[in-house]
Design an enzyme around this catalytic site. Structure first.
Site, mmCIF file in Angstrom:
data_model
loop_
_atom_site.group_PDB
_atom_site.id
_atom_site.type_symbol
_atom_site.label_atom_id
_atom_site.label_comp_id
_atom_site.label_asym_id
_atom_site.label_seq_id
_atom_site.Cartn_x
_atom_site.Cartn_y
_atom_site.Cartn_z
ATOM 1 N N LYS A 186 0.077 -17.350 51.000
ATOM 2 C CA LYS A 186 -0.413 -18.191 49.915
ATOM 3 C C LYS A 186 0.659 -18.238 48.834
ATOM 4 O O LYS A 186 0.860 -17.286 48.088
ATOM 5 C CB LYS A 186 -1.718 -17.676 49.307
ATOM 6 C CG LYS A 186 -2.354 -18.736 48.374
ATOM 7 C CD LYS A 186 -3.276 -18.141 47.345
ATOM 8 C CE LYS A 186 -2.537 -17.539 46.190
ATOM 9 N NZ LYS A 186 -1.793 -18.545 45.369
ATOM 10 N N GLU A 261 4.870 -5.772 44.367
ATOM 11 C CA GLU A 261 6.151 -5.868 43.653
ATOM 12 C C GLU A 261 5.853 -6.599 42.366
ATOM 13 O O GLU A 261 5.643 -7.818 42.366
ATOM 14 C CB GLU A 261 7.188 -6.595 44.527
ATOM 15 C CG GLU A 261 8.610 -6.392 44.064
ATOM 16 C CD GLU A 261 9.028 -7.415 43.034
ATOM 17 O OE1 GLU A 261 8.957 -7.081 41.820
ATOM 18 O OE2 GLU A 261 9.393 -8.525 43.414
ATOM 19 N N CYS A 295 11.764 -10.862 37.854
ATOM 20 C CA CYS A 295 11.188 -9.560 37.514
ATOM 21 C C CYS A 295 12.242 -8.520 37.195
ATOM 22 O O CYS A 295 11.975 -7.562 36.464
ATOM 23 C CB CYS A 295 10.291 -9.077 38.644
ATOM 24 S SG CYS A 295 11.115 -9.007 40.248
ATOM 25 N N GLU A 393 6.865 -7.730 29.071
ATOM 26 C CA GLU A 393 7.693 -8.646 29.856
ATOM 27 C C GLU A 393 7.500 -10.071 29.349
ATOM 28 O O GLU A 393 6.368 -10.535 29.207
ATOM 29 C CB GLU A 393 7.309 -8.566 31.330
ATOM 30 C CG GLU A 393 8.186 -9.427 32.233
ATOM 31 C CD GLU A 393 7.830 -9.279 33.701
ATOM 32 O OE1 GLU A 393 8.748 -9.326 34.533
ATOM 33 O OE2 GLU A 393 6.638 -9.121 34.015
#
Length: 491
Positions: A186, A261, A295, A393
Site C-alpha cells: 500500500k 522504519e 527521515c 522532526e
C-alpha cells in the site's frame, strides 16, 4: 527523461487496485483526490480507497500464490525472475519514476543519478541471496541432531511513505521475494501512481500473479492490513505516530511480525579538525535531498565553537544559493522541488513561524512563490532548550545549527532526543571518530559522512526511530522465521 505513455498517466489508475495480476475496480466506493504539488492541479479525483472487500480479495490471492506455483520455485528461479525484472526496469523505470514525480514533487533530475541506479542495484543484490539462506546444524552429543532452517512467513504487507515510493517498494519487495514470501503493497495515498505502474512488471519478469499486489488508499486501508488476521508481517516506513498505531494493531490482531522504519532528527557533529569542505558538502546535501523530506536528513548540526563562524557563514550561503534551484520538478534542470502537498506546506511553515520565537533565523524562513508547496531552505541558530524546532522532526528543508565546546557536551546534546536513526561525526581523529560513534544513540553513524545508507549493511533506528532493520542480510531475517527440527538418533 522518457515519455509517459497513456498507460503511465495518472488517469489510468483512477479507482483501481492491482489484485491477482489485474487492475480491478475498487469494491469500496470511497475515493480521494491527488494533486500536483507544484501548482495544485488535479492529477486524479477518483483514486481508490481499499476497503474490507478489497483487502480480503488481495489476501486470498496472496495466499493462493504463496501456496501455489511460487512455493515450488527454486532459488535459482527466483534469482532469474529478479534479474529479469532488472532488465525490464532498465527500459521502463525512468517512465515510472517520472510519473511518480507528478505527485511526489521529487525532481526528475535525480532519476538517472540517484533513483534508478540504487533501485536496480537493490534488486540485483537480493537476487544473489536466494540460494544463501543457510541454516544451522548442531551435533547429536545428547542424542539429538538439531537442524535450524529459515522459512518464509507467507503473506506480508508493506505500507510505504510518500517521499521515495518506488525505492521503498523495492527495498521491501526484493528481500520478501528472495526469501519466498508474497507481498501486498500500500503506497502512500499522496503518491500512488508509480507503485501501481510498477506492479505488473513482476509478472512480466516471470513471477506468478498474486505474489505482488498493490492497493490504493490512505490510513484506513493501512489499518486494515495491520489488523488482518491472515497477514503474517507488516513492514512500515513513515511517521512515529502512525508506526505506533500499526504496532498496536499488529499486536491486537494476530501478533504479526513488524518492521518499523520511522522518523529522525539526525545530528551531525562537526569537530574543529574536520575537513570543512567535506562537512559542508554532506550536511548541505543531507538537508536538501527531496527538499528535506527524508527521515535521515541531518537537521541538527553541531559545530565546535572555534570553527563555528566559518562553517555557519558557508553553510548559510550554500543554502541561500540552493533556494535559486527551487522550481518545476518535471524540469530536468530543477534541483529542488516542492513539499508533497498543501498539508505538508502548512505543517512546515507553521513550525518555521513558531521557531522564529525560539531561535535566530539565519536564512530562508518563508514559502517561495504564491503557487505550489515550495519552501525556502531554512536555518535557525542556537535554538532554546526544549523548543519544538530543536526536538521535533520537521520533514522539510529546515535545520538548526548549535555550537559546542567539548566532546562530552556534543554527545549529550546529540543524544538528547527520542529519535535515534542516523548521526554523523566529522573529524580527522580516528580515535575520536570511533569513540564518539560508539556513544551516539543511532542505528547508523557516519564518519565524515551523514544521511547515507548502504544496501549491504543494516539500516534502522534506535529508540522511537523504529523496530527491526532493513537492508543486507538483516532484511532477509525479517522476512523469515527460524524453525528448529530435532532428530532423535536413538529411535
Amino acid at each position: 527523461m522518457g515519455s509517459i505513455s497513456q498507460s503511465l498517466s495518472p488517469s489510468f489508475y483512477s479507482n483501481k487496485h492491482y489484485i491477482n495480476g489485474e487492475f480491478v475496480e475498487s469494491r469500496c466506493k470511497e475515493t480521494y483526490t491527488v494533486r500536483n504539488p507544484k501548482d495544485e492541479s488535479v492529477l486524479s479525483d477518483r483514486m481508490a480507497v481499499a476497503g474490507d472487500e478489497d483487502v480480503e480479495a488481495a489476501v486470498e490471492a496472496a495466499e493462493a500464490a504463496f501456496n501455489g506455483p511460487w512455493s515450488s520455485f527454486t532459488a535459482q528461479q527466483r534469482t532469474t525472475c529478479l534479474n529479469k525484472l532488472c532488465t525490464i526496469l532498465e527500459d521502463k523505470l525512468v517512465d515510472i519514476l517520472t510519473l511518480d514525480s507528478l505527485a511526489s514533487g521529487n525532481p526528475v533530475s535525480i532519476i538517472p543519478t540517484r533513483e534508478k541506479n540504487y533501485i536496480i542495484t537493490a534488486i540485483r543484490y537480493y537476487a544473489g541471496w536466494t540460494d544463501k539462506q543457510k541454516g544451522d546444524y548442531y551435533p547429536a552429543d545428547d542424542g539429538f541432531v538439531k537442524l535450524v532452517r529459515h522459512e518464509p512467513l507467507g503473506v506480508c504487507a508493506a505500507v510505504n511513505p510518500y517521499n521515495a515510493p518506488i525505492a521503498t517498494f523495492i527495498f521491501k519487495a526484493a528481500p520478501a521475494l528472495a526469501t519466498g514470501n508474497v507481498l501486498i503493497v500500500k503506497p502512500s495515498e499522496k503518491t500512488p501512481f508509480g507503485s501501481l505502474a510498477l506492479a505488473p512488471l513482476f509478472e512480466e519478469a516471470g513471477i506468478p500473479k498474486g505474489v505482488i499486489q498493490v492497493l490504493s488508499g490512505g490510513g484506513k486501508s493501512g489499518a486494515l492490513l495491520a489488523s488482518h488476521m491472515r497477514i503474517r508481517k507488516i513492514s512500515f516506513t513513515g511517521s512515529v505516530p502512525t508506526g505506533k498505531k500499526i504496532q498496536i494493531a499488529a499486536a491486537q490482531s494476530n501478533l504479526k511480525r513488524v518492521t518499523l522504519e520511522l522518523g529522525g532528527k539526525s545530528p551531525a557533529c562537526i569537530f574543529e579538525d574536520a575537513n570543512l569542505d567535506n562537512a559542508l558538502t554532506w550536511t548541505v546535501n543531507a538537508l536538501l535531498a527531496r527538499s528535506g523530506q527524508v527521515c535521515v536528513a541531518a537537521t541538527r548540526v553541531y559545530v565546535q565553537k572555534s570553527i563555528a563562524k566559518e562553517f555557519i557563514d558557508k553553510y548559510v550561503a550554500k543554502l541561500k544559493e540552493a533556494a535559486d534551484r527551487l522550481g518545476d520538478p518535471q524540469d530536468p534542470n530543477t534541483g529542488l522541488g516542492p513539499l508533497v502537498d498543501q498539508l505538508a506546506l502548512e505543517r512546515v511553515t507553521g513550525m518555521i513561524e513558531r521557531a522564529k520565537q525560539d531561535a535566530e533565523l539565519a536564512v530562508g524562513g518563508a514559502r517561495k512563490g504564491d503557487k505550489g508547496s515550495f519552501v525556502e531552505p531554512t536555518v535557525f541558530l542556537n535554538p532554546k532548550a526544549g523548543s519544538e524546532i530543536l526536538e521535533k522532526e520537521v520533514f522539510g528543508p529546515v535545520s538548526i545549527v548549535k555550537t559546542f565546546e567539548t566532546e562530552e557536551e556534543v554527545i549529550k546534546a546529540a543524544n538528547d532526543t527520542e529519535y535515534g536513526l542516523m548521526a554523523g561525526v566529522f573529524t580527522r581523529d580516528v580515535s575520536r571518530a570511533l569513540r564518539v560513534s560508539s556513544k551516539l544513540e543511532a542505528g547508523v553513524v557516519g564518519v565524515n559522512c551523514v544521511s547515507y545508507m548502504n544496501m549491504q549493511a543494516p539500516f534502522g533506528g534506535k529508540k522511537a526511530s523504529g523496530v527491526g532493520r532493513e537492508f543486507g542480510e538483516y532484511a532477509l531475517r525479517a522476512f523469515t522465521e527460524p524453525k528448529t527440527v530435532l532428530i532423535n538418533m536413538n529411535a
